[in-house]
Design an enzyme around this catalytic site. Sequence first.
Site, PDB file in Angstrom:
ATOM      1  N   LYS A   2      41.551  36.815  41.951  1.00 56.21           N
ATOM      2  CA  LYS A   2      40.787  36.102  42.963  1.00 56.21           C
ATOM      3  C   LYS A   2      41.411  34.769  43.356  1.00 56.21           C
ATOM      4  O   LYS A   2      42.263  34.721  44.224  1.00 56.21           O
ATOM      5  CB  LYS A   2      39.334  35.951  42.510  1.00 56.21           C
ATOM      6  CG  LYS A   2      38.618  37.311  42.419  1.00 56.21           C
ATOM      7  CD  LYS A   2      37.135  37.180  42.383  1.00 56.21           C
ATOM      8  CE  LYS A   2      36.441  38.526  42.181  1.00 56.21           C
ATOM      9  NZ  LYS A   2      36.608  39.463  43.310  1.00 56.21           N
ATOM     10  N   ASP A  49      38.428  38.180  30.570  1.00 57.02           N
ATOM     11  CA  ASP A  49      38.460  38.450  32.006  1.00 57.02           C
ATOM     12  C   ASP A  49      37.972  37.187  32.722  1.00 57.02           C
ATOM     13  O   ASP A  49      36.773  36.945  32.841  1.00 57.02           O
ATOM     14  CB  ASP A  49      37.563  39.648  32.336  1.00 57.02           C
ATOM     15  CG  ASP A  49      37.540  39.971  33.829  1.00 57.02           C
ATOM     16  OD1 ASP A  49      37.958  39.113  34.634  1.00 57.02           O
ATOM     17  OD2 ASP A  49      37.075  41.069  34.186  1.00 57.02           O
ATOM     18  N   PHE A  58      31.048  43.373  34.521  1.00 56.22           N
ATOM     19  CA  PHE A  58      31.645  43.826  35.771  1.00 56.22           C
ATOM     20  C   PHE A  58      33.125  43.466  35.718  1.00 56.22           C
ATOM     21  O   PHE A  58      33.510  42.293  35.803  1.00 56.22           O
ATOM     22  CB  PHE A  58      31.013  43.187  36.999  1.00 56.22           C
ATOM     23  CG  PHE A  58      31.640  43.681  38.275  1.00 56.22           C
ATOM     24  CD1 PHE A  58      31.250  44.894  38.818  1.00 56.22           C
ATOM     25  CD2 PHE A  58      32.647  42.972  38.908  1.00 56.22           C
ATOM     26  CE1 PHE A  58      31.844  45.390  39.977  1.00 56.22           C
ATOM     27  CE2 PHE A  58      33.252  43.448  40.057  1.00 56.22           C
ATOM     28  CZ  PHE A  58      32.853  44.658  40.589  1.00 56.22           C
TER      29      PHE A  58
END
Length: 401
Positions: free
Chosen positions: A255, A226, A141
């Site tokens: 984030k 990532d 994801f």
Amino acid sequence: MSTTETLITAADAHSAHNYHPLPVVVATADGAWMTDVEGRRYLDLLAGYSALNFGHGNRRLIDAAKAQLDRVTLTSRAFHHDRFADFCGQLAELCGMELVLPMNTGAEAVETAVKTARKWGYRVKGVPSGMAKIVVAGGNFHGRTTTIISFSTDPEARADYEPYTPGFEIVPYGDLTAMRAALTENAVAVLLEPIQGEAGVLVPPPGYLAGVRELTRERGVLFVADEIQSGLGRTGKTFACEHEGVVPDMYVLGKALGGGVVPVSAVVSSREVLGVFRPGEHGSTFGGNPLACAVALEVIAMLRTGEYQRRAAELGDHLHRELGLLTGTGHVTAVRGRGLWAGVDIAPSYGTGREISEKLMDRGVLVKDTHGSTIRVAPPLVISKEDLDWGLHQLRAVLGA
């Protein structure tokens, strides 16, 4: 109708239904706790998918944002501003890298990493035009843009968005043999999550990340990590790659970099890699804006102390010990994760992940389900041991354990 029901009904009437949130309406939050419009308090064990690593309303971050709000919030990259150099320099130092390319959201950072890898492949590696290949892992994801969902294996993420963007090869996560076979001469990058969050907090087999690092060096391919969810303290290290002593060629961050205050993301790499860009070839109006830089600089300062990494490691050991006890009861079939991050597979006889999440909500604990039977536990790193234990007690109660 209650205030909660009224607000949920209004939201359903005027917003696209691309989310299926739990029926709670948050009004205020502090630390690891949120309070709804009816005054009920909830322990937040999701932390905005790691965006709130430092908790809700963290005083240092809020003060940094307020101070910057009175000065300047946006210049665009058409001009310099006085927070930009410090942000880029300090983030590069934190990562052990040389250059930073700031963006806003995680998906933008992943898109930037894809563009960087392709441009590097053509300009530096010498791959023939149009032939660059990026290798990714099944179950990934990385975001929801058209390009990113083109290499997703999640039917919900992909359905009805074709035609898909070419140039990606998907191999099984954790399979070094498949990775080796995929790294052919036109491969320019391997893009991986060191721990797959959305897939259920999947930790790869020991030695996998180190093996990928060795293969990419051997084949002249960039290793792109990532760390949008796994990075910046979540796993007990600044970066999840550190658990195997691995340093990638490029970090993709987001984030927690914005402290739960503003969206901040970045790609961080070497001068050789990010140096392929020239003015006009990539950009963002809001990327690296003064407000974002001010908040992110405070995040970096907090991480430099090591306090949050140590806290995630120590409380994470406790979390995994307690969750591990549930696997012997028949209530939970598996627990995975690192630091203050866990995926908990619920035995089907006790309900779906969504059902367990709703029952926990009724007891004042907020988590999020994924892939049917799994719930994710990712509290803010500032949570107290007492609050964490209370939340775990609620989970045991819901499962009848």
